[in-house]
Structure formats: structure tokens, C-alpha cells
Motif scaffolding. Structure first.
Motif, PDB file in Angstrom:
ATOM      1  N   GLU A  64       0.805  -1.324  -0.061  1.00  0.00           N
ATOM      2  CA  GLU A  64       0.049  -0.098  -0.058  1.00  0.00           C
ATOM      3  C   GLU A  64       0.877   1.421   0.017  1.00  0.00           C
ATOM      4  N   PRO A  65       0.700   2.177  -0.832  1.00  0.00           N
ATOM      5  CA  PRO A  65       1.479   3.331  -0.966  1.00  0.00           C
ATOM      6  C   PRO A  65       1.159   4.317   0.284  1.00  0.00           C
ATOM      7  N   GLY A  66       2.085   4.897   0.670  1.00  0.00           N
ATOM      8  CA  GLY A  66       1.822   5.811   1.770  1.00  0.00           C
ATOM      9  C   GLY A  66       0.649   6.818   1.649  1.00  0.00           C
ATOM     10  N   LYS A  67       0.281   7.198   2.805  1.00  0.00           N
ATOM     11  CA  LYS A  67      -0.734   8.267   2.934  1.00  0.00           C
ATOM     12  C   LYS A  67      -0.546   9.341   1.707  1.00  0.00           C
ATOM     13  N   GLU A  68      -1.525   9.642   1.197  1.00  0.00           N
ATOM     14  CA  GLU A  68      -1.619  10.901   0.348  1.00  0.00           C
ATOM     15  C   GLU A  68      -2.633  11.919   0.907  1.00  0.00           C
ATOM     16  N   GLU A  69      -2.045  13.291   1.153  1.00  0.00           N
ATOM     17  CA  GLU A  69      -3.002  14.181   1.955  1.00  0.00           C
ATOM     18  C   GLU A  69      -2.908  15.450   1.250  1.00  0.00           C
ATOM     19  N   THR A  70      -4.309  16.065   1.526  1.00  0.00           N
ATOM     20  CA  THR A  70      -4.396  17.530   1.057  1.00  0.00           C
ATOM     21  C   THR A  70      -4.716  18.241   2.122  1.00  0.00           C
ATOM     22  N   PHE A  71      -4.016  19.480   2.428  1.00  0.00           N
ATOM     23  CA  PHE A  71      -4.339  20.149   3.443  1.00  0.00           C
ATOM     24  C   PHE A  71      -5.038  21.388   3.133  1.00  0.00           C
ATOM     25  N   ARG A  72      -6.143  21.842   3.447  1.00  0.00           N
ATOM     26  CA  ARG A  72      -7.038  22.884   2.850  1.00  0.00           C
ATOM     27  C   ARG A  72      -7.249  23.677   4.225  1.00  0.00           C
ATOM     28  N   CYS A  73      -6.714  25.037   3.930  1.00  0.00           N
ATOM     29  CA  CYS A  73      -6.857  26.014   5.205  1.00  0.00           C
ATOM     30  C   CYS A  73      -8.260  26.317   5.510  1.00  0.00           C
ATOM     31  N   ARG A  74      -8.979  26.349   6.403  1.00  0.00           N
ATOM     32  CA  ARG A  74     -10.218  26.728   6.502  1.00  0.00           C
ATOM     33  C   ARG A  74     -10.507  28.360   7.183  1.00  0.00           C
ATOM     34  N   ALA A  75      -9.463  28.506   8.206  1.00  0.00           N
ATOM     35  CA  ALA A  75      -9.620  29.621   8.892  1.00  0.00           C
ATOM     36  C   ALA A  75      -8.017  29.788   9.238  1.00  0.00           C
ATOM     37  N   GLY A  76      -7.550  31.090   9.678  1.00  0.00           N
ATOM     38  CA  GLY A  76      -6.440  31.504  10.229  1.00  0.00           C
ATOM     39  C   GLY A  76      -5.281  31.250   9.162  1.00  0.00           C
ATOM     40  N   GLN A  77      -4.190  30.873   9.432  1.00  0.00           N
ATOM     41  CA  GLN A  77      -3.112  30.598   8.571  1.00  0.00           C
ATOM     42  C   GLN A  77      -2.172  29.401   8.850  1.00  0.00           C
ATOM     43  N   VAL A  78      -1.785  28.764   7.944  1.00  0.00           N
ATOM     44  CA  VAL A  78      -0.772  27.405   8.315  1.00  0.00           C
ATOM     45  C   VAL A  78       0.501  27.818   7.452  1.00  0.00           C
ATOM     46  N   TYR A  79       1.601  27.395   7.965  1.00  0.00           N
ATOM     47  CA  TYR A  79       2.855  27.534   7.412  1.00  0.00           C
ATOM     48  C   TYR A  79       3.176  25.989   7.317  1.00  0.00           C
ATOM     49  N   LEU A  80       3.314  25.669   5.876  1.00  0.00           N
ATOM     50  CA  LEU A  80       3.777  24.234   5.822  1.00  0.00           C
ATOM     51  C   LEU A  80       5.238  24.122   5.210  1.00  0.00           C
ATOM     52  N   TYR A  81       5.891  23.161   5.704  1.00  0.00           N
ATOM     53  CA  TYR A  81       7.252  23.118   5.296  1.00  0.00           C
ATOM     54  C   TYR A  81       7.555  21.573   4.602  1.00  0.00           C
ATOM     55  N   LEU A  82       8.229  21.673   3.448  1.00  0.00           N
ATOM     56  CA  LEU A  82       8.464  20.716   2.445  1.00  0.00           C
ATOM     57  C   LEU A  82       9.935  20.726   2.152  1.00  0.00           C
ATOM     58  N   PRO A  83      10.153  19.249   1.485  1.00  0.00           N
ATOM     59  CA  PRO A  83      11.615  19.205   1.119  1.00  0.00           C
ATOM     60  C   PRO A  83      11.812  20.192  -0.305  1.00  0.00           C
ATOM     61  N   GLY A  84      12.878  20.711  -0.613  1.00  0.00           N
ATOM     62  CA  GLY A  84      13.203  21.588  -1.617  1.00  0.00           C
ATOM     63  C   GLY A  84      14.023  22.656  -1.012  1.00  0.00           C
TER      64      GLY A  84
END
Lengths: 181, 181
Positions: free
Chosen positions: A83-103
Motif C-alpha cells: 500500500e502506497p503511503g498516505k496521500e493528503e491534502t491540507f486545506r486551510c479553513r481559517a487562520g493561517q498555516v505554514y507548511l514546510y516541505l523538501p526543496g
């Protein structure tokens, strides 16, 4: 380890955050709000509040709440057997979120981490999500995220969640919550 | 077939409905709101407004808007080749939605259908969803749903959507929207 009082306070604050944003949950969901301190006993800085709406073999949806500046620490969702690892979509609904990724590391990122745990945050390519904005993460991608100055509510749409399989950068982390008796 | 004016009006009404509930969408999402009249040219009674947040090979999330009394007609999501049919969870966010499923017909259901199309509604086991309430539908299950007196906003969390594979009870239905030039 988190105290019962701290746990109850975090649940209450989560419920109030959702209510203020007009997001309705049932009394059962209210009672089962998950408060994850990742075993670090530093909930204000590193923690995450979670309501699991649905989690079947095939798909999953949650509401995530981050208090202001609160961090969900760096982790990835590995493939398990066939089973491939979890694929996820983060959708901001309120406030603000800082997301950090490779790159490429973003210069002067908005996020900040506890100095004594800085080694456990190795990806610094920043994506800022405002309400209505979202990002889809491929399986097995290192990531961490942090609530902005007013915190954040984030809808997570994903394949099956298997939290116990998550791999954290910080070896000290323990995903399953422990509440003091 | 729906006219350009009717299409634009339905998009505007959908955006206003979401805004009133505090649900934020991006300008791109606003511009691509799907208005499905199912080829019946009777949008007020039979239709559905849709914002697709994400739809990958593995999972999908949408916001559905139903105007007061508006019906998404009876259909099912079949298995295709080796892939089981779509599994979906409907979560009511605002208003009220009447969901109809196989099983014992509910006496005096709240839902109502156009008399001339009554034959195309064969399942009458009623589940009423208020804000915060949800229902998970197994693949290939006949279902239809209707907005309550104030309409409804429904989050749909599911496996991959393949609308072109949906099977409708009403043979006259055409899923892909056609807008008059």
C-alpha cells in the motif's frame, strides 16, 4: 505525557476555535477530540488537535486545529507492504498555516521551532496557506506545519490514516497520546 | 441544457451560500463552480452545485451545495474493472439534507420529487443530516438526496470520483453539463 487538565483545556479551546469559525461538530466528536502532544510535554509549542470525521480502509477526512504558533512536528507517511503511503491534502479553513516541505529552503521563513529541537526540522521549503488555499502532499514526503499568529483550522482529505506507521524525524516523539491518570 | 444566465446565477448563489456559512473558496474555485442540471433543464428542482477541492487516483473531496428543495437524483457508483466503486461520506455543514437509501421506506418522508419523475426514485429509506452529522455510503449503493427548506452545504469525502461512470436511475439523465452557447 499530558495532564488531564491540560488535555481538557486543549479540547475546550479546540471546540471554541471550531465554533468561532462556524464549523459544527457533534457532541460525540467534541468528546473525542484528540490532543496530540507527541510525548514531548510541550503542547503549546509542539502539538496538534484532531477531529477524525471518517477513516476507512480507503479514505479519511479530519479537521486539524493548531493553536497560534503550535507545530505538528516533521514526519512522513511511508508505504506499508503493497500500500502506497498516505496521500493528503491540507486545506486551510481559517487562520493561517505554514507548511514546510523538501526543496530549497525559504529565506526568512515565517515558521520558528524550539531551539533545543531544531535538529528535528530539516525541511524548510515554505508554503503559506490562507483560508481557501490547499496543498496536496505525495506519499512519504517529509513535512511539518505550524499555526500562524491566530492559529489555524485545516481540513485534511487523505487516503487511509495509519498514525502508528508515521515516521518522525525527532526520535523522542511518541505518536500515541498518553494522558496522566 | 442550461442557459448561460441560469448557470451564472446558480454559481453566484452557490458562492453566496458558502460565504454565508463562512466557507472560503479561492477566486479560481469560484470561477469553476460546477452547476449540474443533469440534462433535465429543471435546475431549481433537480440539480447540484459542486466545488471539487481535490480528485486524485486515490481520494477526492468536494463541497456540495443544494438549493432549498433541490434534488441530486438517484444514482450509484459502480465498480470499474478491479477498482471498487466510489465510497463516499456526506457531512452536512449547514442547512439540512435528506438522504435516501435502500431499505425500508420511511413513512411520511420529508423529501418530495417531481411527480412526472417519481418512477426514477425507488429508494426511500430516509436519513436526515443536520450540521455536523454525516453518513458513509458503501460503493454501488443507490442513493439520492435533497436540500431541506433552507438548502444545504455538504462536504463529500470519498475515493476517486469518476462522474462519467455514475449510473442514474433516470434514463433521461445526462451527467456532463451542457451550457447553451
Amino acid at each position: 505525557m499530558i495532564t488531564r487538565e491540560e488535555f481538557a483545556r486543549a479540547q475546550e479551546r479546540t471546540a471554541a476555535t471550531l465554533a468561532a469559525a462556524g464549523i459544527v461538530i457533534t457532541p460525540e466528536e467534541r468528546a473525542s477530540i484528540e490532543v496530540a502532544d507527541f510525548g514531548l510535554n510541550d503542547l503549546e509549542r509542539i502539538g496538534l488537535e484532531i477531529i477524525v470525521y471518517v477513516n476507512t480502509d480507503r479514505c479519511c477526512a479530519k479537521e486539524l486545529v493548531l493553536f497560534p504558533g503550535q507545530i505538528c512536528p516533521q514526519h512522513r507517511h511511508p508505504s506499508i507492504d503493497l500500500e502506497p503511503g498516505k496521500e493528503e491534502t491540507f486545506r486551510c479553513r481559517a487562520g493561517q498555516v505554514y507548511l514546510y516541505l523538501p526543496g530549497e529552503a525559504t529565506p526568512n521563513p515565517k515558521g520558528f521551532v524550539p531551539a533545543e529541537r531544531a535538529d528535528a526540522f530539516t525541511v524548510w521549503n515554505e508554503v503559506i496557506l490562507n483560508p481557501g488555499e490547499q496543498y496536496t502532499l505525495l506519499p512519504d514526503t517529509w513535512h511539518w506545519f505550524q499555526g500562524g499568529p491566530e492559529g489555524a483550522i485545516v481540513s485534511e482529505f487523505s487516503t487511509r490514516s495509519r498514525d502508528d506507521a508515521d515516521i518522525f524525524q525527532d526520535m523522542q516523539i511518541q505518536r500515541a497520546p498518553e494522558v496522566a491518570e
